[in-house]
Design a protein around this motif. Structure first.
Motif, mmCIF file in Angstrom:
data_model
loop_
_atom_site.group_PDB
_atom_site.id
_atom_site.type_symbol
_atom_site.label_atom_id
_atom_site.label_comp_id
_atom_site.label_asym_id
_atom_site.label_seq_id
_atom_site.Cartn_x
_atom_site.Cartn_y
_atom_site.Cartn_z
ATOM 1 N N LYS A 18 34.739 33.874 40.533
ATOM 2 C CA LYS A 18 33.342 34.166 40.261
ATOM 3 C C LYS A 18 32.971 35.491 40.902
ATOM 4 O O LYS A 18 33.572 35.832 41.925
ATOM 5 N N ASN B 106 35.382 41.939 42.420
ATOM 6 C CA ASN B 106 34.570 41.595 41.239
ATOM 7 C C ASN B 106 34.651 42.626 40.108
ATOM 8 O O ASN B 106 34.656 42.274 38.936
ATOM 9 N N ARG C 138 54.449 43.847 49.955
ATOM 10 C CA ARG C 138 53.437 42.813 50.253
ATOM 11 C C ARG C 138 53.670 41.577 49.379
ATOM 12 O O ARG C 138 53.575 40.449 49.852
ATOM 13 N N THR D 102 47.209 39.171 46.429
ATOM 14 C CA THR D 102 47.408 38.382 47.653
ATOM 15 C C THR D 102 46.067 38.131 48.346
ATOM 16 O O THR D 102 45.982 38.099 49.570
ATOM 17 N N SER E 174 51.428 41.698 43.579
ATOM 18 C CA SER E 174 50.596 42.539 44.428
ATOM 19 C C SER E 174 50.753 43.977 43.944
ATOM 20 O O SER E 174 51.753 44.310 43.292
ATOM 21 N N ARG F 143 33.255 43.244 49.806
ATOM 22 C CA ARG F 143 31.867 42.858 49.481
ATOM 23 C C ARG F 143 30.844 43.930 49.839
ATOM 24 O O ARG F 143 29.704 43.882 49.384
ATOM 25 N N TYR G 224 38.579 22.510 44.700
ATOM 26 C CA TYR G 224 39.631 23.372 44.148
ATOM 27 C C TYR G 224 40.649 22.558 43.348
ATOM 28 O O TYR G 224 41.185 23.021 42.349
ATOM 29 N N TYR H 218 50.687 44.206 38.939
ATOM 30 C CA TYR H 218 49.959 43.164 38.194
ATOM 31 C C TYR H 218 50.530 43.053 36.777
ATOM 32 O O TYR H 218 50.653 41.966 36.227
#
Ligand SMILES: NC(=O)c1ccc[n+]([C@@H]2O[C@H](COP(=O)([O-])OP(=O)(O)OC[C@H]3O[C@@H](n4cnc5c(N)ncnc54)[C@H](OP(=O)(O)O)[C@@H]3O)[C@@H](O)[C@H]2O)c1
Length: 332
Positions: free
Chosen positions: A101, A80, A45, A16, A40, A169, A283, A62
């Motif tokens: 990416k 990532n 969720r 999500t 999720s 991040r 997109y 998943y």
């Protein structure tokens, strides 16, 4: 899947993630795509997300999405560090994949993805969406046709202030860092224009959590062309690229998320020309390119070898920053 029998691709979202907000309308606008499912880690969720976004199916893991026989293609917007594992697992389950990416965090991981895609006979593509926009092909064509003369320097910047301390991040264990995140765009842009560099050099400033919060990098080419970029989670918003040649320069603002605020200008002597190309957002082009690759066997603008090459440059930039020395890029 037999592509001839199935003119529409049925998509499943693996998580999500926030970035789904950009993909969901693109899948819905795209003529040969349909959004079928979301998964999720958390069942509740998945259910509430499916209700909120009007997605027909919700899966509480998943793996359940990978096992759904009616899903043709997975969009993978995981942190990532999870891209390689889930892209390989999805390919092994016979699903086509559009993975966010960067494709992976090492060339070794990229090689596993490429092998899994080949073995399963599925399409796997990196969602480096701005490169799917026809404007980027036009810019490259103009530069290669001599619009700025001989290319001397390609520069790029992508920075924004990342406020939320819990954001993935900032997490080294999840593949965080400004170079893997926003820096991957100027690196791919420099390569898009100038090809594969011979050598790179990088400097990084580390955050308290241990990821690069800012990075500056240099790329050197056999031809004499140079590339330079900066990226950051600590600087104000800036996205810009510039290609400087012996006869002119091409300047693009907001090149990495092309919208009505993006500008592309070519300067030659006293002359200034605007390069414009209206149309849907990147997109939509990305989703349609994936559908064309699966259903028609069309070539992707960014093949997996190109995504691997981007990872190779980033991996080598990090090594340079750690060791404080320029590093050669080893060809694949
Ligand atoms: N192309 C673009 O324009 C663009 C823009 C932004 C981001 N991205 C890329 O998209 C990916 C996701 O970015 P995002 O900002 O959307 O991330 P995000 O909102 O943090 O979402 C990541 C999702 O991954 C799942 N997840 C699984 N394990 C996790 C863990 N240990 N910690 C946190 N989340 C976990 C979570 O979904 P569940 O809880 O539902 O399982 C979460 O919602 C990144 O690879 C990023 O580089 C691309």
């Amino acid at each position: 899947m037999n592509a001839q029998d199935k003119p529409t691709l049925r998509w499943g979202l693996l998580s999500t993630a926030r970035i789904n907000r950009a993909l969901i309308p693109a899948i819905r606008q795209s003529k040969r795509s349909q959004l079928l499912a979301v998964a999720s880690r958390d069942r509740a969720r998945a259910d509430s997300y499916a209700r909120e976004w009007d997605i027909p199916r919700a899966h509480g893991s998943y793996q359940a999405l990978l096992d759904d026989p009616e899903v043709d293609v997975l969009y993978i917007p995981l942190p990532n560090s999870m891209h390689a594992e889930w892209t390989v697992r999805a390919a092994q389950a016979g699903k086509h994949v559009l993975c966010e990416k960067p494709l992976a965090l090492s060339t070794a991981e990229c090689d596993r993805i490429i092998a899994a895609a080949e073995q399963a006979g599925v399409v796997v593509a990196e969602a480096v969406m701005y490169l799917y926009h026809p404007l980027l092909r036009l810019v490259r064509q103009q530069v290669h046709n001599g619009a700025v003369g001989q290319v001397q320097l390609v520069r790029g910047s992508f920075s924004f202030p990342l406020e939320q301390p819990a954001n993935v991040r900032w997490r080294p264990d999840l593949g965080g860092g400004s170079l893997w995140d926003v820096g991957s765009y100027p690196v791919s842009f420099i390569r898009w224009i100038a090809g594969e560099p011979q050598e790179v050099f990088g400097w990084q400033i580390l955050s308290d959590s241990g990821v690069d919060e800012s990075f500056v990098g240099l790329l050197r080419y056999e031809s004499g062309t140079l590339g330079s970029f900066n990226c950051s989670f600590r600087q104000s918003v800036r996205t810009r690229v510039e290609i400087s040649g012996t006869e002119g320069r091409l300047v693009c603002t907001q090149p990495f998320r092309i919208d009505e605020t993006s500008t592309f200008h070519l300067f030659r002597g006293e002359q200034e020309e605007e390069i414009a190309l209206p149309g849907p957002d990147a997109y939509v082009y990305e989703v349609e390119a994936l559908a064309a690759a699966v259903l028609d066997g069309a070539e992707l603008p960014v093949p997996l070898s190109g995504s691997r090459a981007n990872v190779a440059v980033i991996e080598t930039l990090y090594r340079s920053a750690r060791e404080g020395l320029p590093q050669k890029i080893h060809p694949a």
